[in-house]
Design an enzyme around this catalytic site. Structure first.
Site, short mmCIF file in Angstrom:
data_model
loop_
_atom_site.label_atom_id
_atom_site.label_comp_id
_atom_site.label_asym_id
_atom_site.label_seq_id
_atom_site.Cartn_x
_atom_site.Cartn_y
_atom_site.Cartn_z
N HIS A 95 0.97 -1.12 0.58
CA HIS A 95 -0.05 -0.39 0.07
C HIS A 95 0.55 1.49 -0.14
O HIS A 95 0.61 2.17 -1.01
CB HIS A 95 -1.02 0.29 1.28
CG HIS A 95 -2.11 1.13 0.99
ND1 HIS A 95 -1.35 2.01 1.11
CD2 HIS A 95 -3.36 1.47 1.07
CE1 HIS A 95 -2.52 3.26 1.77
NE2 HIS A 95 -3.66 2.14 1.09
N ARG A 96 1.62 1.78 0.24
CA ARG A 96 2.87 2.48 1.05
C ARG A 96 2.03 3.77 1.43
O ARG A 96 2.44 4.44 1.52
CB ARG A 96 3.93 2.61 -0.74
CG ARG A 96 4.51 1.33 -1.05
CD ARG A 96 5.18 1.61 -2.22
NE ARG A 96 6.27 0.79 -2.05
CZ ARG A 96 6.92 0.84 -3.31
NH1 ARG A 96 7.66 1.68 -3.68
NH2 ARG A 96 8.03 -0.26 -3.30
N ASP A 97 1.50 3.72 1.81
CA ASP A 97 1.28 4.92 2.31
C ASP A 97 -0.91 4.64 3.66
O ASP A 97 -1.96 5.62 3.69
CB ASP A 97 0.04 6.04 1.01
CG ASP A 97 0.15 7.44 1.47
OD1 ASP A 97 0.48 7.95 2.41
OD2 ASP A 97 -1.34 8.08 0.81
N ILE A 98 -0.24 3.74 4.03
CA ILE A 98 -0.92 3.80 5.37
C ILE A 98 -1.14 4.69 6.70
O ILE A 98 -0.14 4.48 7.25
CB ILE A 98 -0.58 2.78 5.90
CG1 ILE A 98 -0.33 1.53 4.55
CG2 ILE A 98 -1.65 1.44 7.57
CD1 ILE A 98 -0.10 -0.35 5.28
N ASN A 102 -6.49 7.28 5.98
CA ASN A 102 -6.73 6.91 4.65
C ASN A 102 -7.29 5.28 5.20
O ASN A 102 -7.28 4.27 4.48
CB ASN A 102 -5.04 6.17 4.09
CG ASN A 102 -4.72 7.55 2.78
OD1 ASN A 102 -5.57 8.66 2.77
ND2 ASN A 102 -3.41 7.32 2.53
#
Length: 240
Positions: A95-98, A102
């Site tokens: 995911h890289r943007d937790i 979000n």
């Protein structure tokens, strides 16, 4: 307005579309690329399910930052189920943007969304060219938020692999925020992140509310070297 941004948006649509219908991922419905008649720029519109109950930041505000451990474990299990589903894709998706903003809530289900930074790429600096490493780190700089970024995405000279373990670090960041209603790396200092240099609140209230076992889990997830961080399957076992 540029090819790179268009490519990034198309990648988000492709990844999100392929995640299908999981209860802990906001459902993708459709997307359309529209060209503007005025200035020849392009817009990508994404239609998703509506989650009317807000995100984790709203929940923290509702409870004045004092969730109990049962509530926190319930939330974490839902997030881990969503991330596990992503990591089980072929190829696996990070995911890289937790972050708390979000993770949305609908019908008592916590759901991941915003896949603009999601990626199937793995970077192993030991087997990559200098140009490729520079290109990847430029992308990290552009598409991920610094304070959430794990050490392997900040210092390329560590030569640590950038893979699915990125999500574990970010989940550790979220767990810290749920427990203590603050960022572990409040000032976003590079050295503090690289060395996982953070402090647990010392107030009696937080010590009573958040057990040492939960603090140990945070320490485990916020391990600087990703090699020694748990993967999503180990994390699920730890939460059960």
């Amino acid at each position: 307005k540029d090819k790179e941004t268009e490519k990034t948006m198309k990648n988000e649509v492709k990844i999100w579309r392929e995640l299908h219908d999981h209860p802990n991922i906001v459902k993708f419905i459709d997307a359309a690329l529209i060209k503007s008649e005025d200035d020849n720029s392009k817009y990508i519109y994404i239609l998703s399910e509506y989650c009317p109950d807000g995100h984790l930041l709203d929940l923290l505000e509702k409870y004045k930052g004092r969730l109990n451990e049962n509530q926190i474990l319930h939330i974490m299990k839902h997030i881990v189920w969503g991330i596990k589903y992503m990591h089980q894709q072929d190829p696996p998706v990070a995911h890289r943007d937790i972050k708390v903003e979000n993770i949305l809530l609908k019908d008592k289900n916590f759901k991941l969304w915003d896949f603009g930074s999601a990626s199937i790429e793995t970077l192993d600096p030991k087997s990559s060219t200098a140009d490729h490493i520079d290109d990847q780190f430029e992308k990290y700089e552009k598409y991920t938020t610094f304070m959430y970024r794990p050490p392997e995405m900040i210092d390329q000279y560590k030569n640590w692999v950038v893979d699915l373990k990125v999500d574990i670090w970010m989940l550790g960041w979220v767990l810290f925020a749920l427990c203590f209603n603050k960022h572990p790396f409040q000032d976003a200092q590079k050295l503090a992140i690289l060395n996982a240099h953070y402090f647990f609140p010392s107030e009696n209230e937080s010590k009573r509310r958040i057990s040492e076992k939960m603090r140990d889990l945070i320490r485990h997830m916020l391990t600087p070297n990703p090699e020694f961080r748990p993967d999503i399957f180990e994390l699920q076992d730890l939460l059960e």
